[in-house]
Design an enzyme around this catalytic site. Structure first.
Site, short mmCIF file in Angstrom:
data_model
loop_
_atom_site.label_atom_id
_atom_site.label_comp_id
_atom_site.label_asym_id
_atom_site.label_seq_id
_atom_site.Cartn_x
_atom_site.Cartn_y
_atom_site.Cartn_z
N PHE A 1 0.84 -1.19 0.00
CA PHE A 1 0.00 0.00 0.00
C PHE A 1 0.88 1.24 0.00
O PHE A 1 1.81 1.35 0.80
CB PHE A 1 -0.91 0.04 1.24
CG PHE A 1 -1.97 -1.03 1.22
CD1 PHE A 1 -3.00 -0.98 0.29
CD2 PHE A 1 -1.93 -2.09 2.12
CE1 PHE A 1 -3.97 -1.97 0.26
CE2 PHE A 1 -2.89 -3.08 2.09
CZ PHE A 1 -3.91 -3.03 1.15
N LYS A 2 0.56 2.13 -0.91
CA LYS A 2 1.17 3.46 -0.86
C LYS A 2 0.13 4.34 -0.19
O LYS A 2 -0.88 4.69 -0.79
CB LYS A 2 1.49 3.95 -2.28
CG LYS A 2 1.98 5.39 -2.38
CD LYS A 2 2.63 5.62 -3.74
CE LYS A 2 2.67 7.06 -4.21
NZ LYS A 2 3.36 7.98 -3.33
N GLU A 3 0.37 4.64 1.06
CA GLU A 3 -0.67 5.25 1.89
C GLU A 3 -0.49 6.77 1.95
O GLU A 3 0.51 7.24 2.50
CB GLU A 3 -0.62 4.63 3.27
CG GLU A 3 -1.77 5.01 4.16
CD GLU A 3 -3.11 4.89 3.48
OE1 GLU A 3 -3.51 3.78 3.11
OE2 GLU A 3 -3.77 5.94 3.27
N MET B 1 7.39 5.68 -0.45
CA MET B 1 7.30 5.69 -1.89
C MET B 1 6.81 7.09 -2.26
O MET B 1 5.61 7.36 -2.27
CB MET B 1 6.34 4.62 -2.42
CG MET B 1 6.37 4.53 -3.95
SD MET B 1 5.26 3.26 -4.60
CE MET B 1 6.25 1.77 -4.37
#
Lengths: 307, 307, 307, 307
Positions: C166-168, C212
């Protein structure tokens, strides 16, 4: 004592009349309500979007409610829009409506930075806990930015006894009405359709119990509902088709067109819209002229339409 | 050599047919275009919102353009939607259309975090500088979130000779069309109305030169335009009123209803909508059935309507 | 064979370099990637928002992926943004990435007129079914308008084995990261934080596995992650505090500031942003000058920072 | 007599305290204001977004204004947020503020379906015509959806003498502040920056005259402004850098974090946020703990910070 209103039939959403200086014109407002009583509509809803409630102070709201309740004089229920960005304030506005003798409140939740179904549920539950009026849940994402899926609406009906009606105007409305009816099962809360009756016949076919909307000739919607109830769907359809050009014309953004029709019907003294809302464009006025002449040639707009 | 197309009359916006696996169905697409040629419409517009262009890859766009140009075979102009969030990419898509033989491109700007009229102007100017096709400026804030005031549109027409048409669908459309006509003066770029013809008669009255929209029976719009041009506005109005329930029914969000009608007309093999777009709701399908039977009882939908 | 990448550490989101005429500058792009390999980051992500992917054609995307994969040369994984409004097209873009040798794709769903969790789930599931790369789920409502509640994200991880990260970046990020970790349980998909590292230290404290994001000095984020992993949270905090003014400065809308820093680092030949994106404001350039001098006086920006 | 306030320096935006039942806590509110007077800030602004004004009734607004004016007791100017979707109602709220002894009003326009610079101008002009308080123009598109380009703001300043200050929070703020200063020329209306001081140092460098924002330690902003005024920009920068982690932490959506800090400072009895606003997340509370300990170890938060 909890008031009870049967939310079927036609509940016109009323405009709020203002004079040329944008002051509340309560005489016109009372006249408008008395006319609706004369039409025999099933109730009226004040202080919705068409009522420009979002451009009014609380004191003006109070004056409008008082006038409406007095003019209705027990002859027809008065539903009061009480939506607010804050739950507590929505409750306060609802209590004000209750205190002043209204018969129900209409509520829609507000868009929050992080959407939450739980918060939306709580919004309705808290207002329901704090006063005793029935609640009309308005489902109108186009004006609120809030999307309430059918299961959430069903939950509202099941867990909050005070939820007494859905004003359904999330497109596509007909499939949503079907989904609601299926989801509600035995807790069959009435569903009224809105959106100026744009999809009126399709929504009635889908099972809508009537209308809560601002179309300027509620007689037409009443006749449609009567025709459906009487097993004459073709007649309902004919009425819809006949008036559809006007229904469409009223879809233009803003409330100026509807106020102008009400003015021409002699129900309000002037069609003033509060700034920054737009007034009636002269070209639109000319088109409305032509449209009304076509639809209702030689008809006295001030009297209830004979349909 | 710059191509010239006269942007008056009816330019149907075409759906893009997909098979059950969501593959491009180019046979159906060619059939659809040949049918439009047979109707004698003034042109077709492909790869717009109804064409689900925003769910297609560039390679698919290319295939669709090639098929459309081949099927049109010089009998009618092909306008290609080439909007893109990036100006350079919009130019590339426009050049692709030009290279493949299209007759014009349709462009709408994209919403930016900080709106800027200057950037919108540049968007059109840069594309105009980089290729030689006429440009249709689409003004549709409901899908783009971009509001272009009339003076900006007038400036586009005045300063960018390649701007050849406005597809006007910013509500209220009729007043905006009037404002455009007044603002344009002698540089009277044609204005076509869209929005599925919802406000069709009002827009024609206001001076619109026709339609560029996806209503599934373009014959109706052609007949309306002919009636207006022939000095028979009542006839145009009758057509509008007759088909208005279907026009309204098609307003429901998504493209499934229109694709289903095209399928029933035998123009496309299936009504598949690309995910995540919604397919046809079964209740909506039943309502469409009933509506078409009412409007066009016993009529062969596969043949051009005789109006 | 399914590729496997461990999504912990630092995955810089890369800008896409353009020359003064807005042509792809693939030399610079390769240089940028080689520099990242030299830094020893855990991977790179191309064609995200910072990469101006939404202003590129598919052919340009292809060229960028080819260049990135070649420049990475197996030394570091290449994640490719493949989001698209259409599920099928997102799959096509993902397959293109797979075919060209990418190591993973990053996907975010698009806003639909009627939001639906089921459709969002299907979007990811269908792409996962049609190719074999790991999927990074980007959760960034500010750019997409799509809100995915933690339970939906957990369901994605549980039911779609290809979901690998997950790119949160849904604010508030730290509480959402905690909610995700609790919800995921044993299916502990790595969570990387984005938003230019704005809440970096708070997100690491909450359990984020790294970054990220596009901060122009990935070395800083690497050092922060190393410090956390090494049990030296104070050091991570000191780094965060030291560079926070630059992190904040980069929050200004648009990508011009970051491209300018990359230019000053000698990684890309020019900081050109594609129209209609805004270029570097001269005042902002002067402020950036001062800020860099303050933060890194006398430091050779072209070399990896020694932290 | 027109009141005059010099809009330079620091004007904290105040939270509105509520007790556990969401009732107004006027004791805390008075304490908060007296504390601000003790700090020697240049004024306070109540009933803004942080003040949860959009969750309050008009009667509550009145009580809050009365309390604020009484507690200020002439020692510092009280600016009152009076924005409303309706121009007339904004005027009524402004008159209420005037009548109750406030020193200025803060106004931001509301998003309309069809944006219009002229209507925005009229909104401010009409309020200015109907009362005698100075007007702070708030430019905050993130909360309003209204983008006011610099030339419109300049026009407001030039044509409406009562416009006395801009609260500038349209990102990127620093370039916009520069554009405003250049555009304003001799009619140099003060510009205060907001956004919780996120871009504070950059905005001061750009020429901002100070802050009107809700950062919970106004002393820091005061010290920054003093340092800039005293020709010690490095000191301003050091303060900014020192407190930036907290400034960033406060950027998380909602007002719970700031209210909690005010509670810890002993200024308000409780940090209750009105529903549907979110309360303090327990993880966020723990992070705040740690952050405050780090920033201000052993410091008595109840006393003005010594900086």
């Amino acid at each position: 004592m909890t008031k009870t209103t049967r939310f079927t039939g036609v509940f016109p959403i009323l405009a709020t009349p203002f004079d040329d200086n944008e002051n509340l014109d309560l005489d016109s407002f009372a006249r408008l309500i008395r006319f609706m009583a004369r039409l025999g509509v099933n109730g009226v809803t004040i202080l919705g979007v068409l009522g420009e409630a979002n451009r009014m102070t609380d004191a003006e709201r109070q004056a409008a409610i008082e006038t409406a309740v007095a003019a209705a004089d027990g002859r027809l229920p008065v539903v009061v829009g009480a939506s607010h960005r804050g739950t507590r304030a929505a409750l306060e506005l609802s209590r004000m409506a209750e205190r002043l003798g209204a018969d129900a409140v209409m509520l829609t939740p507000a868009q929050e930075p992080v959407p939450s179904e739980e918060r939306i549920f709580e919004y309705f539950a808290r207002v329901a806990d704090g006063m005793e009026l029935p609640i009309v849940v308005q489902d109108h994402p186009a004006s609120t930015g809030v999307h309430m899926a059918a299961p959430l609406l069903v939950r509202l009906a099941r867990e909050i006894p005070r939820v007494a009606c859905f004003k359904e105007e999330a497109v596509p409305t007909a499939p949503k009405i079907r989904a609601l009816i299926e989801g509600l099962g035995e807790r069959r809360v009435p569903i009224l359709t809105g959106l100026g009756a744009l999809y009126g016949i399709f929504d009635l076919q889908a099972g809508s119990d009537g209308f809560m909307t601002g179309f300027a000739f509620p007689e037409v919607l009443q006749a449609m509902v009567r025709a459906m109830a009487g097993g004459r769907p073709e007649q309902a359809d004919q009425l819809y088709r006949r008036f559809l050009p006007l229904i469409v014309f009223e879809q233009q953004p803003g409330v100026a067109v509807r106020k102008e029709i009400l003015r021409r019907r002699g129900l309000i003294a002037g069609g003033k819209v509060r700034h920054p809302g737009g007034g009636l464009n002269p070209h639109a006025a000319a088109q409305l002229d032509q449209l009304l002449q076509q639809l209702l040639p030689g008809v006295d707009l001030g009297a209830p339409l004979q349909l």
